[in-house]
Design a protein around this motif. Structure first.
Motif, PDB file in Angstrom:
ATOM      1  N   ASP A 160       0.860  -1.177   0.000  1.00 58.39           N
ATOM      2  CA  ASP A 160       0.000   0.000   0.000  1.00 58.39           C
ATOM      3  C   ASP A 160       0.895   1.225   0.000  1.00 58.39           C
ATOM      4  O   ASP A 160       1.732   1.391   0.878  1.00 58.39           O
ATOM      5  CB  ASP A 160      -0.903   0.018   1.240  1.00 58.39           C
ATOM      6  CG  ASP A 160      -1.994  -1.031   1.163  1.00 58.39           C
ATOM      7  OD1 ASP A 160      -2.394  -1.383   0.038  1.00 58.39           O
ATOM      8  OD2 ASP A 160      -2.439  -1.471   2.229  1.00 58.39           O
ATOM      9  N   GLN A 218       2.150   4.780   0.567  1.00 57.75           N
ATOM     10  CA  GLN A 218       1.964   5.954   1.407  1.00 57.75           C
ATOM     11  C   GLN A 218       2.754   7.084   0.748  1.00 57.75           C
ATOM     12  O   GLN A 218       3.623   6.838  -0.090  1.00 57.75           O
ATOM     13  CB  GLN A 218       2.491   5.683   2.824  1.00 57.75           C
ATOM     14  CG  GLN A 218       1.872   4.467   3.480  1.00 57.75           C
ATOM     15  CD  GLN A 218       0.361   4.599   3.651  1.00 57.75           C
ATOM     16  OE1 GLN A 218      -0.132   5.666   4.016  1.00 57.75           O
ATOM     17  NE2 GLN A 218      -0.366   3.528   3.391  1.00 57.75           N
ATOM     18  N   ASP A 219       2.467   8.287   1.139  1.00 58.65           N
ATOM     19  CA  ASP A 219       3.135   9.426   0.513  1.00 58.65           C
ATOM     20  C   ASP A 219       4.655   9.306   0.601  1.00 58.65           C
ATOM     21  O   ASP A 219       5.359   9.564  -0.377  1.00 58.65           O
ATOM     22  CB  ASP A 219       2.674  10.738   1.160  1.00 58.65           C
ATOM     23  CG  ASP A 219       1.204  11.044   0.853  1.00 58.65           C
ATOM     24  OD1 ASP A 219       0.592  10.293   0.060  1.00 58.65           O
ATOM     25  OD2 ASP A 219       0.692  12.018   1.409  1.00 58.65           O
ATOM     26  N   SER A 228       6.521   6.585   0.907  1.00 57.08           N
ATOM     27  CA  SER A 228       7.057   5.502   0.080  1.00 57.08           C
ATOM     28  C   SER A 228       7.068   5.898  -1.395  1.00 57.08           C
ATOM     29  O   SER A 228       7.956   5.494  -2.146  1.00 57.08           O
ATOM     30  CB  SER A 228       6.285   4.197   0.307  1.00 57.08           C
ATOM     31  OG  SER A 228       4.916   4.349   0.036  1.00 57.08           O
TER      32      SER A 228
END
Length: 126
Positions: free
Chosen positions: A20, A22-23, A25
């Motif tokens: 998922d 995230q900003d 990553s």
């Protein structure tokens, strides 16, 4: 923070997003991929998002940004494996992903890159 692995196949870098996003990553991916394009002299980048179920406007913009950075570094980007729900979301958000080419799967993405470059920069066997 999980980092997204970057694989090399011929002159192509392959990014298969299995987490998922995230900003942070996505920002790390942008930096890692830029460094790898320069370090390897890659001529193409394939981003596989087949495991991605949700894309928000930030991640959508970052895909376009990654493609723009790669293009500046002489590598074309193809996003493959986009789910219909993700495509619908991107259109509803008004994100056209300008400059980002798409293909249904990895094999078609490699074929598209080979066609763009008019040379075989990588091959996928059947």
């Amino acid at each position: 923070m999980d980092r997204v692995p970057i694989l090399k196949l011929g002159d192509i870098l392959i990014v298969s997003i299995q987490i998922d996003l995230q900003d942070q990553s996505v920002l790390a991916l942008q930096e890692d991929l830029s460094e790898q394009v320069v370090a390897t002299g890659a001529r193409g980048v394939i981003i596989d998002i087949s495991a991605v179920e949700i894309v928000d406007s930030f991640i959508g913009r970052m895909l376009a940004t990654i493609a723009g950075i790669s293009r500046m570094l002489d590598a074309e980007t193809v996003v493959v494996g986009m789910r219909p729900a993700v495509a619908i979301t991107l259109v509803e958000l008004g994100l056209s992903l300008g400059g980002v080419r798409t293909a249904l799967n990895l094999e078609k993405g490699v074929a598209l890159l080979n066609h763009i470059e008019n040379v075989q920069i990588a091959a996928v066997t059947r």
